[in-house]
Design an enzyme around this catalytic site. Sequence first.
Site, PDB file in Angstrom:
ATOM      1  N   HIS A  61      10.626  41.964  52.771  1.00 40.18           N
ATOM      2  CA  HIS A  61      11.127  42.895  53.776  1.00 40.18           C
ATOM      3  C   HIS A  61      10.021  43.898  54.079  1.00 40.18           C
ATOM      4  CE1 HIS A  61      15.699  42.299  52.884  1.00 40.18           C
ATOM      5  NE2 HIS A  61      15.038  41.150  52.871  1.00 40.18           N
ATOM      6  N   GLU A  63       9.873  47.084  54.107  1.00 41.42           N
ATOM      7  CA  GLU A  63       9.733  48.180  53.150  1.00 41.42           C
ATOM      8  C   GLU A  63       9.025  47.719  51.877  1.00 41.42           C
ATOM      9  OE1 GLU A  63      13.744  48.916  55.277  1.00 41.42           O
ATOM     10  OE2 GLU A  63      12.545  47.202  54.632  1.00 41.42           O
ATOM     11  N   CYS A  91      18.186  48.008  53.131  1.00 40.59           N
ATOM     12  CA  CYS A  91      19.138  47.159  52.425  1.00 40.59           C
ATOM     13  C   CYS A  91      19.128  47.607  50.958  1.00 40.59           C
ATOM     14  CB  CYS A  91      18.748  45.692  52.551  1.00 40.59           C
ATOM     15  SG  CYS A  91      17.300  45.211  51.564  1.00 40.59           S
ATOM     16  N   CYS A  94      15.635  47.143  49.332  1.00 44.93           N
ATOM     17  CA  CYS A  94      14.598  48.055  49.811  1.00 44.93           C
ATOM     18  C   CYS A  94      14.851  49.489  49.369  1.00 44.93           C
ATOM     19  CB  CYS A  94      14.480  47.958  51.324  1.00 44.93           C
ATOM     20  SG  CYS A  94      13.856  46.337  51.845  1.00 44.93           S
TER      21      CYS A  94
END
Length: 163
Positions: A61, A63, A91, A94
Site C-alpha cells: 500500500h 503508506e 486501512c 497502514c
Amino acid sequence: MITTLTQEQHRANMMLAIDKMRKAGVTDKTGGPFGCVIYLNGEIIAAEGNRVMADHDPTAHAEVVAIREACKKIGSHDLSGAILYTSCMCCPMCYSASYWARVSKVYYAAECDDYADIFDDSVIYKDLELPFHERFLKPEELCRAEANKVWDEFRALPDGARY
C-alpha cells in the site's frame, strides 16, 4: 517534535499524495489509486503510490511503501516527528504501520465511504472488533512453549532490538 506548517504547505503535501494516487491508480496502474507523502524535519522524505499490482505484494500500500522508503532514507525505523499525508484513510494495516513507525500525525484526503464500492475496509474493521479467537482467520495457538523458549533467549540478550 512536529514542524509547524502553514495550511498552504499542508495542502501542497497532500496534493503531492493525490498526484501519487493518480499515478499509481490511473496512469501507471501499479496498484489501486492510493498515494502517500511523508514529511520530516522540513522536507519530504518519501512520496509513493500503491504498488500492490506491480510488486505482486498485498502489503505494498502507498503508506507502507512510503514508510519503508522514509525509514531507509533516514536510516532508522523511528519516524517520530513525521507527518504522513495519505490520499485516503488508512486501512488497518497502514494505520498500524504508521503507529509502529511512530509517525506523529496523519492527514488523509478521501474518507473510506468515498471508495467503499471499490475498496471496502469495513469488513476488516468489523473483524478486528471481534474477540481474537472469533475473527475470520480463526487464529489458533500452536507451539507456544517452543516460541517462548526463543523469547527467553531474546530477553537474555543485552543488545536485543527494542522498539
